[in-house]
Design a protein around this motif. Structure first.
Motif, PDB file in Angstrom:
ATOM      1  N   LYS A  47     -35.699  17.732  73.185  1.00 56.94           N
ATOM      2  CA  LYS A  47     -34.770  18.844  73.418  1.00 56.94           C
ATOM      3  C   LYS A  47     -35.279  20.133  72.782  1.00 56.94           C
ATOM      4  CE  LYS A  47     -31.816  16.128  75.432  1.00 56.94           C
ATOM      5  NZ  LYS A  47     -32.006  15.834  76.829  1.00 56.94           N
ATOM      6  N   VAL A  48     -35.912  20.009  71.604  1.00 54.64           N
ATOM      7  CA  VAL A  48     -36.484  21.182  70.940  1.00 54.64           C
ATOM      8  C   VAL A  48     -37.563  21.795  71.832  1.00 54.64           C
ATOM      9  CG1 VAL A  48     -37.871  21.967  68.974  1.00 54.64           C
ATOM     10  CG2 VAL A  48     -35.946  20.408  68.598  1.00 54.64           C
ATOM     11  N   VAL A  49     -38.400  20.950  72.412  1.00 51.11           N
ATOM     12  CA  VAL A  49     -39.462  21.436  73.296  1.00 51.11           C
ATOM     13  C   VAL A  49     -38.862  22.147  74.505  1.00 51.11           C
ATOM     14  CG1 VAL A  49     -41.366  20.714  74.800  1.00 51.11           C
ATOM     15  CG2 VAL A  49     -41.141  19.736  72.508  1.00 51.11           C
ATOM     16  N   THR A  50     -37.816  21.581  75.082  1.00 48.74           N
ATOM     17  CA  THR A  50     -37.144  22.195  76.229  1.00 48.74           C
ATOM     18  C   THR A  50     -36.540  23.546  75.843  1.00 48.74           C
ATOM     19  OG1 THR A  50     -36.643  20.027  77.179  1.00 48.74           O
ATOM     20  CG2 THR A  50     -35.319  21.877  77.960  1.00 48.74           C
ATOM     21  N   LEU A  51     -35.834  23.579  74.720  1.00 48.78           N
ATOM     22  CA  LEU A  51     -35.226  24.830  74.250  1.00 48.78           C
ATOM     23  C   LEU A  51     -36.293  25.888  73.996  1.00 48.78           C
ATOM     24  CD1 LEU A  51     -32.714  23.302  71.689  1.00 48.78           C
ATOM     25  CD2 LEU A  51     -32.083  24.510  73.791  1.00 48.78           C
ATOM     26  N   ASN A  56     -38.827  30.856  74.911  1.00 50.90           N
ATOM     27  CA  ASN A  56     -40.154  31.434  74.710  1.00 50.90           C
ATOM     28  C   ASN A  56     -40.517  31.569  73.230  1.00 50.90           C
ATOM     29  OD1 ASN A  56     -42.598  32.327  75.791  1.00 50.90           O
ATOM     30  ND2 ASN A  56     -42.004  34.466  75.591  1.00 50.90           N
ATOM     31  N   VAL A  57     -40.247  30.491  72.490  1.00 48.76           N
ATOM     32  CA  VAL A  57     -40.631  30.420  71.085  1.00 48.76           C
ATOM     33  C   VAL A  57     -41.374  29.108  70.853  1.00 48.76           C
ATOM     34  CG1 VAL A  57     -38.718  31.851  70.245  1.00 48.76           C
ATOM     35  CG2 VAL A  57     -38.434  29.371  70.375  1.00 48.76           C
ATOM     36  N   SER A  58     -42.013  29.005  69.726  1.00 42.91           N
ATOM     37  CA  SER A  58     -42.730  27.791  69.357  1.00 42.91           C
ATOM     38  C   SER A  58     -41.735  26.719  68.920  1.00 42.91           C
ATOM     39  CB  SER A  58     -43.688  28.102  68.219  1.00 42.91           C
ATOM     40  OG  SER A  58     -44.101  26.927  67.578  1.00 42.91           O
ATOM     41  N   PRO A  59     -41.907  25.475  69.386  1.00 40.03           N
ATOM     42  CA  PRO A  59     -41.038  24.398  68.896  1.00 40.03           C
ATOM     43  C   PRO A  59     -41.122  24.244  67.376  1.00 40.03           C
ATOM     44  CG  PRO A  59     -42.273  23.656  70.815  1.00 40.03           C
ATOM     45  CD  PRO A  59     -42.825  24.999  70.431  1.00 40.03           C
ATOM     46  N   ASP A  60     -42.321  24.410  66.817  1.00 42.09           N
ATOM     47  CA  ASP A  60     -42.487  24.301  65.365  1.00 42.09           C
ATOM     48  C   ASP A  60     -41.701  25.381  64.633  1.00 42.09           C
ATOM     49  OD1 ASP A  60     -44.140  22.068  65.531  1.00 42.09           O
ATOM     50  OD2 ASP A  60     -45.964  23.271  65.630  1.00 42.09           O
ATOM     51  N   TRP A  61     -41.687  26.583  65.174  1.00 44.76           N
ATOM     52  CA  TRP A  61     -40.906  27.659  64.561  1.00 44.76           C
ATOM     53  C   TRP A  61     -39.416  27.331  64.636  1.00 44.76           C
ATOM     54  CZ3 TRP A  61     -37.162  30.894  66.675  1.00 44.76           C
ATOM     55  CH2 TRP A  61     -36.704  31.897  65.814  1.00 44.76           C
ATOM     56  N   LEU A  62     -39.000  26.821  65.771  1.00 42.65           N
ATOM     57  CA  LEU A  62     -37.579  26.527  65.992  1.00 42.65           C
ATOM     58  C   LEU A  62     -37.049  25.524  64.964  1.00 42.65           C
ATOM     59  CD1 LEU A  62     -35.399  27.494  67.956  1.00 42.65           C
ATOM     60  CD2 LEU A  62     -36.030  25.632  69.475  1.00 42.65           C
ATOM     61  N   GLY A  64     -38.482  24.984  62.014  1.00 45.38           N
ATOM     62  CA  GLY A  64     -38.754  25.458  60.670  1.00 45.38           C
ATOM     63  C   GLY A  64     -40.053  24.978  60.050  1.00 45.38           C
ATOM     64  N   THR A  65     -40.949  24.382  60.838  1.00 45.35           N
ATOM     65  CA  THR A  65     -42.222  23.923  60.270  1.00 45.35           C
ATOM     66  C   THR A  65     -43.327  24.958  60.429  1.00 45.35           C
ATOM     67  OG1 THR A  65     -42.793  22.748  62.311  1.00 45.35           O
ATOM     68  CG2 THR A  65     -41.679  21.485  60.579  1.00 45.35           C
ATOM     69  N   SER A  66     -43.010  26.104  61.016  1.00 48.05           N
ATOM     70  CA  SER A  66     -43.969  27.192  61.177  1.00 48.05           C
ATOM     71  C   SER A  66     -43.233  28.515  61.066  1.00 48.05           C
ATOM     72  CB  SER A  66     -44.650  27.098  62.545  1.00 48.05           C
ATOM     73  OG  SER A  66     -45.435  28.242  62.803  1.00 48.05           O
ATOM     74  N   ASP A  67     -43.952  29.526  60.602  1.00 44.68           N
ATOM     75  CA  ASP A  67     -43.370  30.863  60.523  1.00 44.68           C
ATOM     76  C   ASP A  67     -43.766  31.711  61.723  1.00 44.68           C
ATOM     77  OD1 ASP A  67     -42.063  30.360  58.131  1.00 44.68           O
ATOM     78  OD2 ASP A  67     -43.773  31.001  56.929  1.00 44.68           O
ATOM     79  N   VAL A  68     -44.556  31.138  62.637  1.00 50.14           N
ATOM     80  CA  VAL A  68     -45.009  31.861  63.826  1.00 50.14           C
ATOM     81  C   VAL A  68     -44.049  31.542  64.959  1.00 50.14           C
ATOM     82  CG1 VAL A  68     -46.903  32.203  65.448  1.00 50.14           C
ATOM     83  CG2 VAL A  68     -47.396  31.713  63.047  1.00 50.14           C
ATOM     84  N   ALA A  69     -43.314  32.565  65.413  1.00 51.80           N
ATOM     85  CA  ALA A  69     -42.257  32.342  66.395  1.00 51.80           C
ATOM     86  C   ALA A  69     -42.756  32.218  67.822  1.00 51.80           C
ATOM     87  CB  ALA A  69     -41.230  33.464  66.323  1.00 51.80           C
ATOM     88  N   THR A  70     -43.819  32.921  68.157  1.00 55.40           N
ATOM     89  CA  THR A  70     -44.236  32.953  69.554  1.00 55.40           C
ATOM     90  C   THR A  70     -45.135  31.786  69.910  1.00 55.40           C
ATOM     91  OG1 THR A  70     -46.091  34.375  69.002  1.00 55.40           O
ATOM     92  CG2 THR A  70     -44.076  35.455  69.736  1.00 55.40           C
ATOM     93  N   GLN A  71     -45.026  31.373  71.151  1.00 58.51           N
ATOM     94  CA  GLN A  71     -45.888  30.318  71.662  1.00 58.51           C
ATOM     95  C   GLN A  71     -47.200  30.932  72.111  1.00 58.51           C
ATOM     96  OE1 GLN A  71     -43.913  28.424  74.932  1.00 58.51           O
ATOM     97  NE2 GLN A  71     -42.628  27.189  73.623  1.00 58.51           N
ATOM     98  N   PRO A  72     -48.302  30.218  71.903  1.00 56.08           N
ATOM     99  CA  PRO A  72     -49.555  30.748  72.438  1.00 56.08           C
ATOM    100  C   PRO A  72     -49.513  30.721  73.961  1.00 56.08           C
ATOM    101  CG  PRO A  72     -49.876  28.557  71.523  1.00 56.08           C
ATOM    102  CD  PRO A  72     -48.454  28.957  71.231  1.00 56.08           C
ATOM    103  N   THR A  73     -50.028  31.759  74.575  1.00 57.71           N
ATOM    104  CA  THR A  73     -50.032  31.804  76.029  1.00 57.71           C
ATOM    105  C   THR A  73     -51.185  30.962  76.556  1.00 57.71           C
ATOM    106  OG1 THR A  73     -51.364  33.799  75.982  1.00 57.71           O
ATOM    107  CG2 THR A  73     -48.995  34.101  76.131  1.00 57.71           C
ATOM    108  N   PRO A  74     -50.991  30.295  77.673  1.00 55.33           N
ATOM    109  CA  PRO A  74     -52.047  29.437  78.202  1.00 55.33           C
ATOM    110  C   PRO A  74     -53.348  30.191  78.470  1.00 55.33           C
ATOM    111  CG  PRO A  74     -50.002  29.081  79.386  1.00 55.33           C
ATOM    112  CD  PRO A  74     -49.788  30.238  78.449  1.00 55.33           C
ATOM    113  N   GLU A  75     -53.248  31.447  78.887  1.00 55.34           N
ATOM    114  CA  GLU A  75     -54.466  32.195  79.174  1.00 55.34           C
ATOM    115  C   GLU A  75     -55.225  32.582  77.913  1.00 55.34           C
ATOM    116  OE1 GLU A  75     -50.803  34.698  79.539  1.00 55.34           O
ATOM    117  OE2 GLU A  75     -51.495  33.019  80.682  1.00 55.34           O
TER     118      GLU A  75
END
Length: 86
Positions: A47-51, A56-62, A64-75
């Motif tokens: 569910k975290v991955v889906t959310l 458009n945020v990182s599951p790890d950030w969501l 709390g295991t990372s301070d980087v909110a944005t997901q890396p873009t595939p490109e």
């Protein structure tokens, strides 16, 4: 309040989504989202991955295991190149 609940609220605000809209876009029940927002429960990994994908945020950030909110873009990810010996 828990970090997951705080970050879920923050991501929803940044995405300008209500819990009803998030429910519709993710297929996750409004009651589950409400319980997560009230810090009653923390979402399971799938569910975290889906959310995270919809918000458009990182599951790890969501969670709390990372301070980087944005997901890396595939490109932005390097493309592996297969090298065959000649």
């Amino acid at each position: 309040m828990g970090i997951f609940a705080d970050r879920l609220k923050q991501a929803m605000q940044q995405a300008n989504l209500t819990s009803a809209q998030l429910s519709k876009q993710t297929g996750i029940g409004r009651s589950s989202i409400s319980q997560w927002l009230s810090n009653k429960y923390v979402a399971k990994h799938d569910k975290v991955v889906t959310l995270a994908g919809v918000l458009n945020v990182s599951p790890d950030w969501l969670v709390g295991t990372s301070d980087v909110a944005t997901q890396p873009t595939p490109e932005a990810a390097p493309i592996p190149v297969a090298v065959t010996p000649t």
